[in-house]
Scaffold this active site. Structure first.
Site, mmCIF file in Angstrom:
data_model
loop_
_atom_site.group_PDB
_atom_site.id
_atom_site.type_symbol
_atom_site.label_atom_id
_atom_site.label_comp_id
_atom_site.label_asym_id
_atom_site.label_seq_id
_atom_site.Cartn_x
_atom_site.Cartn_y
_atom_site.Cartn_z
ATOM 1 N N ASP A 45 -13.844 61.249 35.685
ATOM 2 C CA ASP A 45 -12.795 62.189 36.079
ATOM 3 C C ASP A 45 -12.945 62.593 37.541
ATOM 4 O OD1 ASP A 45 -15.147 63.629 35.704
ATOM 5 O OD2 ASP A 45 -14.416 64.760 34.000
ATOM 6 N N ASN A 114 -16.750 74.309 26.320
ATOM 7 C CA ASN A 114 -15.651 74.403 25.360
ATOM 8 C C ASN A 114 -15.474 73.094 24.592
ATOM 9 O OD1 ASN A 114 -14.558 72.727 27.243
ATOM 10 N ND2 ASN A 114 -12.815 74.017 27.768
ATOM 11 N N HIS A 116 -15.275 70.056 25.925
ATOM 12 C CA HIS A 116 -14.541 68.965 26.574
ATOM 13 C C HIS A 116 -15.455 67.787 26.877
ATOM 14 C CE1 HIS A 116 -15.036 70.854 30.874
ATOM 15 N NE2 HIS A 116 -15.957 69.949 30.705
ATOM 16 N N GLU A 121 -9.639 68.626 27.728
ATOM 17 C CA GLU A 121 -9.848 69.995 27.272
ATOM 18 C C GLU A 121 -9.422 70.140 25.803
ATOM 19 O OE1 GLU A 121 -11.562 71.805 29.121
ATOM 20 O OE2 GLU A 121 -10.676 72.347 31.052
HETATM 21 C C1 GLP Z 1 -17.469 68.876 34.046
HETATM 22 C C2 GLP Z 1 -17.174 67.398 33.833
HETATM 23 C C3 GLP Z 1 -17.651 66.940 32.493
HETATM 24 C C4 GLP Z 1 -19.072 67.407 32.250
HETATM 25 C C5 GLP Z 1 -19.104 68.904 32.255
HETATM 26 C C6 GLP Z 1 -20.469 69.488 31.945
HETATM 27 O O1 GLP Z 1 -16.502 69.689 33.522
HETATM 28 N N1 GLP Z 1 -15.789 67.102 33.956
HETATM 29 O O2 GLP Z 1 -17.561 65.519 32.437
HETATM 30 O O3 GLP Z 1 -19.528 66.916 31.033
HETATM 31 O O4 GLP Z 1 -18.710 69.309 33.554
HETATM 32 O O5 GLP Z 1 -21.158 69.756 33.108
HETATM 33 P P1 GLP Z 1 -22.660 70.195 33.180
HETATM 34 O O6 GLP Z 1 -23.473 68.989 32.887
HETATM 35 O O7 GLP Z 1 -22.837 70.658 34.596
HETATM 36 O O8 GLP Z 1 -22.849 71.272 32.195
#
Ligand code: GLP
Length: 232
Positions: A45, A114, A116, A121
């Site tokens: 993404d 959440n 995702h 989402e």
């Molecule tokens: C972002 C990314 C996700 C990732 C999430 C968790 O929102 N789009 O792909 O899994 O963060 O991030 P973290 O590993 O910093 O908790």
């Protein structure tokens, strides 16, 4: 996987969780035990409207944490161009590039608080494809901290779809830290529902979950023992 198939097609995540994985892979590359020269990568993404040079962009993250430190061939690196004039065409081209590459061998994912996966989402259709999405207030609050000026964090993003991810031949879900315990338990033990996008992964035939103790705490049974193998 890469030692058996150096031409593997990988889907790569961003965020804090995979940082130690990238450090490990960079170290293995420096030790000469792994090469990425024939590997194809697709990122999950990107924020919409952010230049790849912006330090808050996932493109910048990937270059800094991984691409610039290993021997990956830039022609085999795919990042969603969130400055594309025609976003729908950009998303269609991304899907086409995945097809042209022969599909995804391994999708590596983190999980949002959440539930995702990528930026799919809650409420995202399980059949969704690569597209532009609006970020939830919780995701904005969680991810804003990574921007020097939080107000500059985009409210929209481009994301690989759930349907796209589920077509990967293997999926690896990473979760770390106590902040992920509740959602990981819901995703792996609760109902399979679009309210918790990561729960769809239980329908994948080759899912592996790697969670640290803090994130996995909600998976233990009342006797304090792991009630089942996390990896499948
Ligand atoms: C972002 C990314 C996700 C990732 C999430 C968790 O929102 N789009 O792909 O899994 O963060 O991030 P973290 O590993 O910093 O908790």
């Amino acid at each position: 996987m890469l030692d058996q198939n150096p031409r593997a097609v990988l889907v790569l995540p961003t965020g804090n969780t995979p940082l130690s994985l990238y450090q490990r892979l960079v170290q293995m590359h420096q030790d000469g035990t792994i090469t990425f020269s024939a590997t194809t990568t697709f990122n999950l993404d990107e924020y919409h409207g952010l230049s790849p040079d912006d330090p808050g962009s996932y493109a910048a993250y990937m270059h800094h944490e991984f691409f610039d430190r290993v021997d990956v061939d830039p022609r085999r690196v795919h990042l969603l161009n969130s400055l594309a004039a025609d976003v729908e065409a950009e998303c269609r081209a991304y899907e086409e590039a995945i097809r042209q590459a022969g599909g995804i061998d391994l999708a590596i994912l983190g999980i949002g608080r959440n539930g995702h996966i990528a930026f799919n989402e809650p409420g995202s259709d399980f059949a969704s494809r690569t597209r532009r999405v609006r970020l939830t207030a919780q995701t904005v609050a969680d991810n804003q901290t990574l921007f020097a000026d939080p107000a500059r964090m985009p409210r929209f993003a481009l994301t690989m779809g759930i349907g796209t991810i589920m077509e990967a031949r293997r999926v690896l879900l990473l979760a770390s830290g106590p902040r992920k315990a509740e959602i990981l338990a819901r995703a792996l033990r609760g109902e399979v529902t679009t309210d918790v996008p990561a729960s769809v992964l239980r329908l994948h035939p080759r899912l592996t979950v790697v969670a640290d103790k803090d994130a996995a705490i909600g998976l233990a049974d009342p006797k304090g023992e792991a009630s089942e193998e996390v990896a499948s």
